[in-house]
Scaffold this motif. Structure first.
Motif, PDB file in Angstrom:
ATOM      1  N   UNK A  16      28.559  81.677  26.022  1.00 40.50           N
ATOM      2  CA  UNK A  16      28.592  81.513  24.700  1.00 40.50           C
ATOM      3  C   UNK A  16      29.669  80.551  24.492  1.00 40.50           C
ATOM      4  N   UNK A  17      30.724  80.651  25.256  1.00 37.47           N
ATOM      5  CA  UNK A  17      31.933  79.477  25.159  1.00 37.47           C
ATOM      6  C   UNK A  17      31.491  78.128  25.708  1.00 37.47           C
ATOM      7  N   UNK A  18      30.732  78.367  26.594  1.00 36.76           N
ATOM      8  CA  UNK A  18      30.135  76.902  27.153  1.00 36.76           C
ATOM      9  C   UNK A  18      28.763  76.347  26.793  1.00 36.76           C
ATOM     10  N   UNK A  19      28.355  76.905  25.775  1.00 34.10           N
ATOM     11  CA  UNK A  19      27.180  76.604  25.151  1.00 34.10           C
ATOM     12  C   UNK A  19      27.327  75.406  24.146  1.00 34.10           C
ATOM     13  N   UNK A  20      26.375  74.154  24.361  1.00 34.09           N
ATOM     14  CA  UNK A  20      26.667  73.251  23.490  1.00 34.09           C
ATOM     15  C   UNK A  20      26.467  73.691  21.956  1.00 34.09           C
ATOM     16  N   UNK A  21      27.256  73.112  21.122  1.00 34.01           N
ATOM     17  CA  UNK A  21      27.163  73.581  19.818  1.00 34.01           C
ATOM     18  C   UNK A  21      26.153  72.994  18.882  1.00 34.01           C
ATOM     19  N   UNK A  22      25.623  73.423  17.892  1.00 35.45           N
ATOM     20  CA  UNK A  22      24.701  72.833  17.046  1.00 35.45           C
ATOM     21  C   UNK A  22      25.488  71.832  16.128  1.00 35.45           C
ATOM     22  N   UNK A  23      25.189  70.846  15.533  1.00 31.63           N
ATOM     23  CA  UNK A  23      25.943  69.940  14.803  1.00 31.63           C
ATOM     24  C   UNK A  23      26.656  70.558  13.409  1.00 31.63           C
ATOM     25  N   UNK A  24      26.084  71.585  12.876  1.00 32.49           N
ATOM     26  CA  UNK A  24      26.644  72.301  11.940  1.00 32.49           C
ATOM     27  C   UNK A  24      27.972  73.085  12.462  1.00 32.49           C
ATOM     28  N   UNK A  25      27.685  73.755  13.452  1.00 30.96           N
ATOM     29  CA  UNK A  25      28.505  74.510  14.114  1.00 30.96           C
ATOM     30  C   UNK A  25      29.680  73.570  14.377  1.00 30.96           C
ATOM     31  N   UNK A  26      29.351  72.229  15.245  1.00 28.36           N
ATOM     32  CA  UNK A  26      30.238  71.434  15.705  1.00 28.36           C
ATOM     33  C   UNK A  26      31.438  70.879  14.413  1.00 28.36           C
ATOM     34  N   UNK A  27      30.673  70.807  13.407  1.00 25.37           N
ATOM     35  CA  UNK A  27      31.409  70.303  12.302  1.00 25.37           C
ATOM     36  C   UNK A  27      32.703  71.107  12.000  1.00 25.37           C
TER      37      UNK A  27
END
Length: 193
Positions: A152-163
């Protein structure tokens, strides 16, 4: 000028980890550097990317900013090296890190405590010989379903989550500035959610 603060953004180096939850500490110290027009440089002896900024005011405060290049599990090696080099005691160290036990959008500032299973904090406690440093805990929430915490902590974030996480990192940077100027109690009253 008083003893500087060492502000440690926890994360993992390299493009593989750039947009993962585990790197929110890196984003927060990068935000602080950007605010004051300062850029990071590689310090191979201390095993970190480092820079420093000075907070303006009647009593200017120096912040030494670092992103360890040791990977999360060995962060304490770099923190100890830089703290020793700058003669910064543990009670002037501020660590910004991701926190599974806080929901996204929540932040808590505290001093001392255990590592709560966070390998970066565990390494820093081990190398500094104490847990009495400040922590700016940025909520990332628990993994969904049965997903392993490490995945979970190392998964790439989706754009909305990244923002949303970038906003949380900027708020963490605000909390660091406030903590350095105003102290723990005032910071907790203003930022702990």
């Amino acid at each position: 000028m008083s003893t500087p603060f060492l502000v440690v953004g926890l994360g993992n180096p390299g493009p593989t980890y750039d947009i993962t939850r585990h790197n929110v500490g890196f984003w927060a110290v990068a935000d602080l550097a950007d605010r004051y027009g300062s850029g990071f440089s590689m310090n191979s002896r201390q095993r970190a990317e480092t820079t420093s900024v000075t907070l303006p005011g009647p009593e200017p405060l120096k912040l030494v900013l670092m992103k360890p290049t040791t990977y999360m599990n060995e962060s304490g090696v770099a923190v100890k090296a830089l703290a020793t080099f700058h003669k910064i005691p543990a009670d002037r160290v501020i660590v910004i890190h991701d926190e599974l036990d806080l929901d996204p959008g929540r932040l808590r500032v505290k001093q001392g405590g255990g590592d709560n299973g966070h390998n970066g904090l565990k390494s820093i406690r081990q190398h500094l010989g104490t847990g009495d440093f400040f922590r700016v805990r940025v909520g990332i929430g628990r993994p969904p379903g049965r997903q392993a915490a490490a995945d979970y902590v190392l998964a790439k974030l989706r754009p909305s989550d990244l923002d949303a996480m970038r906003v949380d990192a900027a708020i963490a940077a605000d909390a660091v500035e406030f903590l350095a100027r105003e102290g723990l109690d005032a910071t907790q009253n203003r930022f702990n959610s």
